[in-house]
Design a protein around this motif. Sequence first.
Motif, PDB file in Angstrom:
ATOM      1  N   UNK A  42       8.202  -1.962   6.091  1.00 27.75           N
ATOM      2  CA  UNK A  42       9.577  -2.004   6.590  1.00 27.75           C
ATOM      3  C   UNK A  42      10.173  -3.406   6.518  1.00 27.75           C
ATOM      4  N   UNK A  43       9.383  -4.417   6.806  1.00 28.23           N
ATOM      5  CA  UNK A  43       9.917  -5.780   6.842  1.00 28.23           C
ATOM      6  C   UNK A  43       9.891  -6.457   5.480  1.00 28.23           C
ATOM      7  N   UNK A  44       9.274  -5.812   4.495  1.00 31.19           N
ATOM      8  CA  UNK A  44       9.246  -6.384   3.151  1.00 31.19           C
ATOM      9  C   UNK A  44      10.552  -6.040   2.448  1.00 31.19           C
ATOM     10  N   UNK A  45      11.349  -7.026   2.033  1.00 28.74           N
ATOM     11  CA  UNK A  45      12.651  -6.731   1.418  1.00 28.74           C
ATOM     12  C   UNK A  45      12.558  -5.955   0.102  1.00 28.74           C
ATOM     13  N   UNK A  46      11.386  -5.909  -0.513  1.00 31.29           N
ATOM     14  CA  UNK A  46      11.235  -5.137  -1.754  1.00 31.29           C
ATOM     15  C   UNK A  46      11.144  -3.647  -1.479  1.00 31.29           C
ATOM     16  N   UNK A  90      12.093   2.740   1.897  1.00 37.41           N
ATOM     17  CA  UNK A  90      12.421   3.562   0.736  1.00 37.41           C
ATOM     18  C   UNK A  90      11.243   4.343   0.158  1.00 37.41           C
ATOM     19  N   UNK A  91      10.027   4.025   0.551  1.00 32.17           N
ATOM     20  CA  UNK A  91       8.871   4.658  -0.080  1.00 32.17           C
ATOM     21  C   UNK A  91       8.086   5.563   0.873  1.00 32.17           C
ATOM     22  N   UNK A  92       8.660   5.878   2.023  1.00 34.84           N
ATOM     23  CA  UNK A  92       7.987   6.776   2.967  1.00 34.84           C
ATOM     24  C   UNK A  92       8.147   8.213   2.482  1.00 34.84           C
ATOM     25  N   UNK A 112       0.803  -1.219   0.000  1.00 33.96           N
ATOM     26  CA  UNK A 112       0.000   0.000   0.000  1.00 33.96           C
ATOM     27  C   UNK A 112       0.840   1.274   0.000  1.00 33.96           C
ATOM     28  N   UNK A 113       1.757   1.421   0.951  1.00 32.17           N
ATOM     29  CA  UNK A 113       2.555   2.651   1.041  1.00 32.17           C
ATOM     30  C   UNK A 113       3.340   2.914  -0.247  1.00 32.17           C
ATOM     31  N   UNK A 114       4.062   1.938  -0.797  1.00 31.89           N
ATOM     32  CA  UNK A 114       4.783   2.188  -2.054  1.00 31.89           C
ATOM     33  C   UNK A 114       3.850   2.536  -3.206  1.00 31.89           C
ATOM     34  N   UNK A 115       2.709   1.852  -3.298  1.00 30.33           N
ATOM     35  CA  UNK A 115       1.775   2.095  -4.398  1.00 30.33           C
ATOM     36  C   UNK A 115       1.180   3.494  -4.324  1.00 30.33           C
ATOM     37  N   UNK A 116       0.813   3.943  -3.128  1.00 30.93           N
ATOM     38  CA  UNK A 116       0.244   5.278  -2.969  1.00 30.93           C
ATOM     39  C   UNK A 116       1.298   6.339  -3.242  1.00 30.93           C
ATOM     40  N   UNK A 117       2.537   6.093  -2.829  1.00 30.43           N
ATOM     41  CA  UNK A 117       3.633   7.033  -3.109  1.00 30.43           C
ATOM     42  C   UNK A 117       3.819   7.199  -4.610  1.00 30.43           C
ATOM     43  N   UNK A 118       3.780   6.092  -5.348  1.00 25.96           N
ATOM     44  CA  UNK A 118       3.940   6.141  -6.806  1.00 25.96           C
ATOM     45  C   UNK A 118       2.752   6.848  -7.457  1.00 25.96           C
ATOM     46  N   UNK A 119       1.553   6.551  -6.973  1.00 25.97           N
ATOM     47  CA  UNK A 119       0.352   7.162  -7.543  1.00 25.97           C
ATOM     48  C   UNK A 119       0.351   8.674  -7.348  1.00 25.97           C
ATOM     49  N   UNK A 120       0.727   9.141  -6.167  1.00 21.38           N
ATOM     50  CA  UNK A 120       0.762  10.584  -5.901  1.00 21.38           C
ATOM     51  C   UNK A 120       1.806  11.287  -6.763  1.00 21.38           C
TER      52      UNK A 120
END
Length: 268
Positions: free
Chosen positions: A195-199, A203-205, A145-153
């Motif tokens: 945070x715990x996802x190695x992908x 980095x996306x905060x 969710x956090x990475x996807x929303x960061x990319x979308x914004x």
Amino acid sequence: MKKAMDELGVPSLGCVAHSLQLAVHEGLLSQRSILDALANARKIIGHFKHSTLAYSKLQDIQIEMKVPVKRLLQDVQVRWNSTLYMMQSLLGQKRTLSVYAAEHNLPATLTVNQWGLMERAVEILAPFEELTRAVSAETATTADVIPAIAALKRVLSREQATDEGVKTMKRTLLEAVERRFSHVESDPLYSVASLVDPRYKDRYFADPNSLGPAKDALIREVEKMEELKKASSDVPEEQQSSKKPRLSTDTSLGSVFEEILQESEQER
């Protein structure tokens, strides 16, 4: 279901796909010119939907012009992506509809400007479609969710030469996404998962003030796990995970994942 989770004391999260639906709904309603184009589009599709003869004639034109024979798609109010599919189906039959309109009456027509508006609207809504499919997949996780929303914004905040006529819609979409997902970085259920996802890791905060509390929440979770390990001899096996973002980098939204990742690596 929500009440059951509350009574069990199990933390729950809202449906990301539904929040996206509400955000897109706000964007589509924000610009009168888009609404007018969609209203005419529905009238045109309704003409063929309720007349077998009309559709048969359109089909003949499609065959004659060697265009793929496809039906025009009617949108459904509760599914925003059905509106996207409706516009795409109309754009795909633009030439055949022009030929049909020259020989037969239609209840409405689309102006040159309205055709252009729909093309630009489809381009803006494409990342929402990608994200909706990604979070609806069986393999989707909270970490996405956090990475996807960061990319979308980031996609929505970019000014494009093709934004003429749809700037209000694009701005409203960005505001709706920021408002409806403003809590994700501060919610441990989202932040710890990322945070715990190695992908993804940290980095996306987008908000640096959210990172500290997120790491504190992770430490607390690790401490709880250590206590559980001491009380039990069964240690769960670690799950292996791909280190690449879930969305393909070939897509308009997926390519932004790689862009944010590269910027994060350069800052380190």
